[in-house]
Design a protein around this motif. Structure first.
Motif, PDB file in Angstrom:
ATOM      1  N   LYS A  28     -23.469  -9.899 -30.479  1.00 15.62           N
ATOM      2  CA  LYS A  28     -23.615  -8.533 -31.453  1.00 15.62           C
ATOM      3  C   LYS A  28     -24.982  -7.779 -31.230  1.00 15.62           C
ATOM      4  CE  LYS A  28     -22.150  -7.021 -35.999  1.00 15.62           C
ATOM      5  NZ  LYS A  28     -23.587  -6.562 -36.393  1.00 15.62           N
ATOM      6  N   GLU A  49     -11.655 -10.438 -29.068  1.00 22.90           N
ATOM      7  CA  GLU A  49     -11.562  -9.808 -30.384  1.00 22.90           C
ATOM      8  C   GLU A  49     -13.174  -9.291 -30.811  1.00 22.90           C
ATOM      9  OE1 GLU A  49     -10.572 -13.416 -33.059  1.00 22.90           O
ATOM     10  OE2 GLU A  49      -8.540 -13.468 -32.260  1.00 22.90           O
ATOM     11  N   LEU A  50     -13.968 -10.173 -30.568  1.00 16.77           N
ATOM     12  CA  LEU A  50     -15.553  -9.478 -30.523  1.00 16.77           C
ATOM     13  C   LEU A  50     -15.747  -8.391 -29.580  1.00 16.77           C
ATOM     14  CD1 LEU A  50     -18.186  -9.969 -31.797  1.00 16.77           C
ATOM     15  CD2 LEU A  50     -18.635 -11.720 -29.855  1.00 16.77           C
ATOM     16  N   THR A  51     -15.194  -8.506 -28.422  1.00 23.84           N
ATOM     17  CA  THR A  51     -15.204  -7.046 -27.558  1.00 23.84           C
ATOM     18  C   THR A  51     -14.592  -5.897 -28.321  1.00 23.84           C
ATOM     19  OG1 THR A  51     -15.069  -8.556 -25.676  1.00 23.84           O
ATOM     20  CG2 THR A  51     -14.546  -6.126 -25.541  1.00 23.84           C
ATOM     21  N   ASP A  52     -13.531  -6.029 -28.988  1.00 21.91           N
ATOM     22  CA  ASP A  52     -12.890  -4.979 -29.610  1.00 21.91           C
ATOM     23  C   ASP A  52     -14.017  -4.605 -30.980  1.00 21.91           C
ATOM     24  OD1 ASP A  52     -10.721  -5.058 -27.831  1.00 21.91           O
ATOM     25  OD2 ASP A  52      -9.395  -6.238 -29.297  1.00 21.91           O
ATOM     26  N   LYS A  53     -14.270  -5.459 -31.577  1.00 21.07           N
ATOM     27  CA  LYS A  53     -15.167  -5.075 -32.711  1.00 21.07           C
ATOM     28  C   LYS A  53     -16.436  -4.224 -32.295  1.00 21.07           C
ATOM     29  CE  LYS A  53     -13.851  -9.161 -35.485  1.00 21.07           C
ATOM     30  NZ  LYS A  53     -14.263 -10.363 -36.311  1.00 21.07           N
ATOM     31  N   LEU A  54     -16.708  -4.696 -31.096  1.00 21.81           N
ATOM     32  CA  LEU A  54     -18.210  -3.985 -30.644  1.00 21.81           C
ATOM     33  C   LEU A  54     -18.040  -2.670 -29.854  1.00 21.81           C
ATOM     34  CD1 LEU A  54     -20.209  -7.353 -29.950  1.00 21.81           C
ATOM     35  CD2 LEU A  54     -20.048  -5.909 -32.244  1.00 21.81           C
ATOM     36  N   SER A  55     -16.869  -2.433 -29.758  1.00 14.00           N
ATOM     37  CA  SER A  55     -16.401  -1.270 -28.591  1.00 14.00           C
ATOM     38  C   SER A  55     -16.969   0.144 -28.852  1.00 14.00           C
ATOM     39  CB  SER A  55     -14.918  -0.972 -28.561  1.00 14.00           C
ATOM     40  OG  SER A  55     -14.372  -0.506 -30.010  1.00 14.00           O
ATOM     41  N   LYS A  57     -20.274   0.672 -30.076  1.00 12.01           N
ATOM     42  CA  LYS A  57     -21.894   0.380 -30.121  1.00 12.01           C
ATOM     43  C   LYS A  57     -22.236   0.942 -28.712  1.00 12.01           C
ATOM     44  CE  LYS A  57     -21.180  -2.048 -33.702  1.00 12.01           C
ATOM     45  NZ  LYS A  57     -21.526  -1.159 -34.843  1.00 12.01           N
TER      46      LYS A  57
END
Length: 256
Positions: A28, A49-55, A57
């Protein structure tokens, strides 16, 4: 000394064990600073899931399913990165495991798994990253996420071979530094050694230890984001500065 992550913007980083805890926090941090991060882990659904949250950035996260216990997986992971993202500039060897048990009646398979992940997998990933850096004339940075248990053995029940594996990581970092020096390479190596960090592993351990439970409840413990911040500091140093070893512990952390 001017501290800045700007020279890494748009570059490629590989982070192992990136699906949770320290690895996810580091991924992140790097993505937020404009870096392309290949996130290696077995649990690809967690990576997605992490990829979606950081889309939204500045950088981008790329989930890559890699089991660090399998050399073929590691090699295929690096192959994918080189073919799809470009030269590797940063490697964060974060994947690690402990396993409960003792030395007097412990399980051989558990011991082998600890060394396979913490030592052998780390060494394979380091070799592949440096090969890529050298072939592309990249003055990159290798960071081992070690532990204070790689410098001193504390009285924590059930650690068995875990401290030995982390002492090995400390030795590997220094051996690599000397080797890179002999090659007149400008690739950096940092051994980052945290104290207690509030991760999935600790949450499992403290249920079995009243003393550790008290430490967690009294907040004598670090957050994964604290380690990510420390890593950002290490990467922000100018090319001629190398943080060889960085120990980060919570205030009032007990030596058990």
């Amino acid at each position: 000394m001017v501290l800045s992550l700007s020279r890494w913007i748009g570059k490629v980083a590989v982070v192992t064990g990136a699906s949770s805890g320290i690895g996810a926090a580091i991924a992140k941090q790097l993505v937020e600073n404009g870096i392309k991060v290949a996130a290696f882990a077995r649990r690809k659904e967690r990576l997605e899931e992490l990829t979606d949250k950081l889309s939204d950035k500045n950088g981008k996260l790329y989930p890559v399913k890699v089991d660090i216990t399998k050399e073929e997986d590691i090699l295929n992971g690096f192959k994918w990165v080189k073919e799809n993202l470009g030269p590797i500039h940063i490697l964060v060897n974060n994947a690690g495991t402990g396993g409960q048990g003792s030395l007097t009646d412990g399980d051989t398979e558990t011991w082998q798994n600890v060394f396979q992940i913490n030592v052998i997998g780390l060494s394979i990933a380091t070799r592949e990253a440096i090969r890529d850096m050298k072939s592309n004339n990249v003055d990159g940075h290798i960071i081992h996420i070690s532990s204070i248990l790689g410098h001193q053995v504390l009285s924590i029940p059930g650690l068995n071979v875990y401290p030995a594996s982390k002492f090995a990581v400390t030795a590997l970092a220094e051996t690599l530094r000397l080797e890179l020096n002999s090659l007149k390479s400008k690739i950096k190596i940092t051994n980052l050694s945290p104290g207690l960090v509030n991760t999935e592993k600790i949450s499992k351990w403290y249920k079995q230890s009243e003393h550790l439970k008290k430490i967690v409840e009294e907040e004598q413990i670090l957050d994964p984001a604290d380690i990510a911040d420390a890593l950002a500091y290490v990467l922000s140093t100018p090319p001629h500065v190398q943080i060889q070893e960085l120990t980060i512990r919570p205030v009032r952390e007990s030596d058990f």
